[in-house]
Design an enzyme around this catalytic site. Sequence first.
Site, mmCIF file in Angstrom:
data_model
loop_
_atom_site.group_PDB
_atom_site.id
_atom_site.type_symbol
_atom_site.label_atom_id
_atom_site.label_comp_id
_atom_site.label_asym_id
_atom_site.label_seq_id
_atom_site.Cartn_x
_atom_site.Cartn_y
_atom_site.Cartn_z
ATOM 1 N N LYS A 130 -9.303 -8.311 -6.538
ATOM 2 C CA LYS A 130 -9.090 -7.251 -5.748
ATOM 3 C C LYS A 130 -10.153 -5.945 -6.194
ATOM 4 O O LYS A 130 -11.068 -6.036 -6.625
ATOM 5 C CB LYS A 130 -8.431 -6.002 -6.678
ATOM 6 C CG LYS A 130 -6.467 -6.312 -6.476
ATOM 7 C CD LYS A 130 -5.849 -6.005 -7.755
ATOM 8 C CE LYS A 130 -4.590 -5.022 -7.014
ATOM 9 N NZ LYS A 130 -4.219 -4.200 -8.405
HETATM 10 C C1 E4P Z 1 -1.287 -3.080 -7.604
HETATM 11 O O1 E4P Z 1 -1.922 -3.894 -7.234
HETATM 12 C C2 E4P Z 1 -1.106 -1.993 -7.706
HETATM 13 O O2 E4P Z 1 -2.538 -1.528 -8.980
HETATM 14 C C3 E4P Z 1 -0.456 -1.057 -8.648
HETATM 15 O O3 E4P Z 1 1.000 -1.292 -8.038
HETATM 16 C C4 E4P Z 1 -0.285 0.651 -8.610
HETATM 17 O O4 E4P Z 1 0.598 1.171 -9.242
HETATM 18 P P1 E4P Z 1 0.796 2.866 -9.769
HETATM 19 O O5 E4P Z 1 0.324 3.691 -8.145
HETATM 20 O O6 E4P Z 1 2.362 2.842 -9.828
HETATM 21 O O7 E4P Z 1 -0.552 3.451 -10.604
#
Ligand code: E4P
Length: 215
Positions: free
Chosen positions: A83
């Site tokens: 990522k």
């Molecule tokens: C997943 O890829 C993201 O990092 C995650 O869904 C972020 O979620 P949040 O906005 O609840 O922290």
Amino acid sequence: MEIYLDSANLEEIKEAYSWGVISGVTTNPSLISQENRDFKEIVLNICKIVEGFISVEVISLSTREMIKEAEELASWSSKIVVKVPIIPSALKAIKILNKQGIKTNATLIFSANQAILAARAGANFVSPFLGRIDDISWDGIPLIKDMASILGYYKLPTQVIAASIRHPLHVIEAAKAGANIATIPFRVLNQMIKHPLTEIGINKFLEDWKKSSHS
Ligand code: E4P
């Protein structure tokens, strides 16, 4: 639409995976920091539990350092998708990693243009953050619709992961908007299966069964 679990908690991941509905996991530095375990140990354990892609985020911001981190992460398992936050240095990294056969997920996506750029650079996944868009009184669903239709129209292989899912309605809306995947926290996964009429129905069947004659 596929379902991924948005978690770094091994117990949650084991339980959710045993339901047979999870085809991948996404993590981020905040989720990792909530666990009281070594980073590599968490990731390797998730790889053992889950058959499917596991997104793990880099923390470097320069192309060179991102690639170094990505190569290290990818060497742990072929399931790992790296990522990277959607910034110019990451676009360069995505292009290079793509040539090396390392899969990438462009994260912190808040516009269709960011998704187009990530897709053109060769990202395998883009992660628009629905909940965080809601947090600023905006609607993230049209964004998912735009991304799905643009990437689909130009036959780009990049998959849209609806992320930052906060409630069950987000999941339905993301599916209707054409997201390929929704990455869902365990709490929301539990909310998705619950319905008061199901619970009332089960109780009534069990009570009636007790009243009936059966051997
Ligand atoms: C997943 O890829 C993201 O990092 C995650 O869904 C972020 O979620 P949040 O906005 O609840 O922290």
